[in-house]
Design an enzyme around this catalytic site. Structure first.
Site, PDB file in Angstrom:
ATOM      1  N   GLU A   1     -20.504 -10.686  46.195  1.00 23.75           N
ATOM      2  CA  GLU A   1     -20.275 -10.249  44.806  1.00 23.75           C
ATOM      3  C   GLU A   1     -21.601  -9.769  44.232  1.00 23.75           C
ATOM      4  O   GLU A   1     -22.563 -10.530  44.166  1.00 23.75           O
ATOM      5  CB  GLU A   1     -19.752 -11.412  43.945  1.00 23.75           C
ATOM      6  CG  GLU A   1     -18.391 -11.960  44.352  1.00 23.75           C
ATOM      7  CD  GLU A   1     -17.216 -11.153  43.820  1.00 23.75           C
ATOM      8  OE1 GLU A   1     -17.443 -10.096  43.193  1.00 23.75           O
ATOM      9  OE2 GLU A   1     -16.074 -11.586  44.042  1.00 23.75           O
TER      10      GLU A   1
ATOM     11  N   HIS B   1     -17.767  -6.825  46.976  1.00 23.69           N
ATOM     12  CA  HIS B   1     -17.144  -6.744  45.645  1.00 23.69           C
ATOM     13  C   HIS B   1     -18.207  -6.664  44.556  1.00 23.69           C
ATOM     14  O   HIS B   1     -19.403  -6.802  44.813  1.00 23.69           O
ATOM     15  CB  HIS B   1     -16.290  -7.994  45.389  1.00 23.69           C
ATOM     16  CG  HIS B   1     -15.039  -8.052  46.194  1.00 23.69           C
ATOM     17  ND1 HIS B   1     -13.806  -7.753  45.675  1.00 23.69           N
ATOM     18  CD2 HIS B   1     -14.838  -8.356  47.502  1.00 23.69           C
ATOM     19  CE1 HIS B   1     -12.886  -7.886  46.625  1.00 23.69           C
ATOM     20  NE2 HIS B   1     -13.478  -8.252  47.743  1.00 23.69           N
TER      21      HIS B   1
ATOM     22  N   GLU C   1     -15.027  -1.640  41.518  1.00 21.61           N
ATOM     23  CA  GLU C   1     -16.264  -2.250  42.001  1.00 21.61           C
ATOM     24  C   GLU C   1     -16.980  -1.263  42.929  1.00 21.61           C
ATOM     25  O   GLU C   1     -17.122  -1.468  44.135  1.00 21.61           O
ATOM     26  CB  GLU C   1     -15.933  -3.606  42.647  1.00 21.61           C
ATOM     27  CG  GLU C   1     -15.352  -4.553  41.596  1.00 21.61           C
ATOM     28  CD  GLU C   1     -14.550  -5.722  42.151  1.00 21.61           C
ATOM     29  OE1 GLU C   1     -14.655  -6.020  43.354  1.00 21.61           O
ATOM     30  OE2 GLU C   1     -13.798  -6.339  41.365  1.00 21.61           O
TER      31      GLU C   1
ATOM     32  N   HIS D   1     -11.129  -3.542  45.455  1.00 20.99           N
ATOM     33  CA  HIS D   1     -11.017  -3.379  44.012  1.00 20.99           C
ATOM     34  C   HIS D   1     -11.729  -2.081  43.614  1.00 20.99           C
ATOM     35  O   HIS D   1     -12.956  -1.987  43.705  1.00 20.99           O
ATOM     36  CB  HIS D   1     -11.649  -4.590  43.308  1.00 20.99           C
ATOM     37  CG  HIS D   1     -10.877  -5.858  43.536  1.00 20.99           C
ATOM     38  ND1 HIS D   1     -11.460  -7.094  43.581  1.00 20.99           N
ATOM     39  CD2 HIS D   1      -9.550  -6.051  43.745  1.00 20.99           C
ATOM     40  CE1 HIS D   1     -10.511  -8.011  43.803  1.00 20.99           C
ATOM     41  NE2 HIS D   1      -9.351  -7.397  43.903  1.00 20.99           N
TER      42      HIS D   1
HETATM   43 ZN   LIG Z   1     -13.453  -7.648  43.623  1.00 23.44          ZN
END
Ligand SMILES: [Zn+2]
Length: 401
Positions: A361, A285, A195, A192
């Site tokens: 994350e 992420h 990010e 992504h």
């Molecule tokens: Zn992500």
């Protein structure tokens, strides 16, 4: 209004101010300008990813603002989509503070007001040009410099897995001499594009892994066969997308059955993984809502086992000891899903290779564990978390099979 003498003429400051410019004509630049008012109100909209329509990321430069009381009004910030089960969690803009830079290089947090679906960022007086970003960008030049530093180490070498839709190399950094029995450790970031914390995380991790003075880094580089893909989605990163690649595909929803046309990056990585094998995988992420670092384990895949749950517990406990900013007790909001979504890399890898696979994350805002009122969860903290992550990998490296 302030005024000044110029010769005999009284020149009003407003009359000699030039126009305000908002530009995105550089790598990862993203915003749409709705209008600039005489009073200094700069009205903008978040740019949508192709096909998916995802919005979140912004990165733009404002010039001509000296001498004005300007503010940036993000008109469509109320349109961001929420993840399922997050009803109890504040949305991405609540408690969020954007980043601002005077030179496009060094970033500080700035205040913002979120009210009635509109994010307003006051522009401080003084500077004539400022950059604004959702999170400090991690430019591809920085990715390339990171690879260059790594490749100066004789243990490292570069593989190009193939070309992306925009014609860029998909790069894999290999570290360590392959030998039978060595665990195959895969590390990935930036599926992504927005990010960018994943870039800083891998930069910190590689810095320790390849530091000849660091005993743990050296130990892992000697005893593991490492495969590092710092930028899974280079097209999206260059284009300034929020979640998708050049073909409008969210790559982290493509792993179960990737379309070679829409998600060639995933096809290339899956093929390489199948050729080599995977004993451990970490996919980095950022999360726009959670106020903490979160780890996901292979706990909900169809072929879940007590062995994998035990490995994840060992990994997470070691991560807690290595970096108190992480706590296993910080839960997945709304409870973990009953069945894993195998379109996500973390789950697909665990199911395919019966291995420990970890989703990382990191917050865009801050962690409630050790808040930093000035910088929140900063790039420096991402890098420090990458540095500390080697201790968690070391805790499981000898028992992955
Ligand atoms: Zn992500």
């Amino acid at each position: 209004m302030r005024s000044q003498f110029s010769g005999d003429a009284l020149v009003h400051e407003a009359e000699r101010l030039g126009p305000i410019h908002v530009t995105t004509g550089f790598e990862a630049g993203a915003i749409e300008v709705a209008g600039v008012g005489d009073g200094g109100d700069i009205r903008v909209s978040l740019a949508a990813d192709p096909i998916s329509g995802d919005v979140q990321w912004f990165f733009f430069r404002v010039s001509g603002i000296a001498g004005r009381t300007a503010r940036i009004v993000v008109e469509n910030s109320g349109r961001v989509s929420r993840l399922e089960g997050r009803e109890q969690v504040p949305d991405c803009w609540t408690g969020y503070r954007p980043f601002r830079s005077r030179d496009g290089q060094d970033w500080v947090r700035c205040d913002a007001l979120y009210e009635d679906g509109t994010l307003t960022i006051p522009v401080p007086p003084g500077a004539d040009t400022l950059w604004f970003a959702y999170y400090p960008p991690f430019p591809m030049a920085r990715h390339t410099a990171m690879l260059g530093r790594a490749l100066a180490n004789p243990r490292a070498r570069l593989e190009v897995l193939g070309q992306t839709p925009d014609g860029h190399d998909l790069e894999l950094l290999r570290i360590g001499t392959p030998e039978r029995g060595k665990p195959k450790v895969w590390l990935m970031g930036r599926q992504h594009p927005s990010e960018t914390m994943a870039g800083y995380f891998i930069e910190g991790l590689l810095g320790r892994l390849l530091d000849p003075a660091d005993a743990l880094g050296r130990h892992l580089a000697e005893t593991c066969d490492l495969f590092v893909i710092p930028t899974v989605n280079p097209d999206g990163c260059r284009r300034g997308h929020t979640r998708t690649n050049a073909r409008g595909m969210n790559l982290n929803r493509a792993w179960a059955d990737p379309d070679p046309e829409r998600a060639p990056e995933v096809v290339l990585i899956r093929d390489r993984m199948r050729a080599e094998g995977v004993d451990f995988c970490l996919d980095a992420h950022g999360d726009e809502e959670l106020p903490y670092v979160f780890l996901g384990g292979p706990l909900e895949i169809p072929s879940r086992t007590a062995r994998l749950s035990g490995l994840f517990e060992t990994y997470a406990r070691a991560m807690e000891r290595a970096c108190p900013a992480y706590r296993l007790a910080d839960p997945y909001p709304g409870g973990a899903p009953a069945t894993a979504d195998l379109r996500m890399a973390w789950n697909w890898v665990a199911e395919e290779f019966d291995c420990l696979s970890v989703l990382l994350e990191m917050p865009f805002k801050d962690t409630h564990r050790q808040p930093d009122p000035e910088m929140g969860w900063s790039p420096a903290r991402c890098a420090a978390f990458g540095w500390a992550t080697l201790e968690a990998i070391a805790a499981v490296a000898g028992s992955l099979r």
